[in-house]
Design an enzyme around this catalytic site. Sequence first.
Site, short mmCIF file in Angstrom:
data_model
loop_
_atom_site.label_atom_id
_atom_site.label_comp_id
_atom_site.label_asym_id
_atom_site.label_seq_id
_atom_site.Cartn_x
_atom_site.Cartn_y
_atom_site.Cartn_z
CG HIS A 113 -12.07 -24.58 -8.87
ND1 HIS A 113 -12.02 -23.26 -8.49
CD2 HIS A 113 -13.17 -24.71 -9.63
CE1 HIS A 113 -13.06 -22.62 -8.99
NE2 HIS A 113 -13.77 -23.48 -9.69
CE LYS A 164 -6.58 -40.15 -19.79
NZ LYS A 164 -6.21 -41.56 -19.67
#
Length: 183
Positions: A113, A164
């Site tokens: 979002h 990551k």
Amino acid sequence: MLKTEKQKMLDGELYFAFSEPLNSERKQAKALCFALNQTSPDERDKRSEIVEELLGSDDAFIESPFYCDYGYNIKLGKNFYANHGCTFLDCCEISIGDNVLLAPGVVISTASHPLDADTRNTGQELAAPIQIGNSVWIGANVTICPGVSIADNVVVGAGSVVIKDLPENCVCAGVPAKVIRKL
């Protein structure tokens, strides 16, 4: 030419998830997940048929319950196994290599979002693809976040949050996940 909401979703742009055909496609995938989750473990052929219809894979073993948003954005390699309670939010492509094992409770989410509250309050969403290499083992209750790549021969420790990219040939763990050992 204007892009459809579906094309915006697949391209990683802001889109409205509660538009058509996205609503109908999610409903269809959820019906198949429901059917899979209600099918006895002894009904292997029936389970395989449902998985093939949902994910297009005839070489995946998925324990119930299993949940996904669309199914068609999930690309599985050979010899894939997902233990109980895995959830894939596949608003963008989730690409998984050969010989990948998922422990119980793994969440792979391409969905996100907007950080800006005004934009978020419009109901728009974002998505970014996830790639998982070959010979990867993902521990229990791991969350893999949007836009991440996990290279070949990686072990992700239980409870980790992958935010990551992870390099090949290593054990990673933690919140956020980081390399703790080379293999």
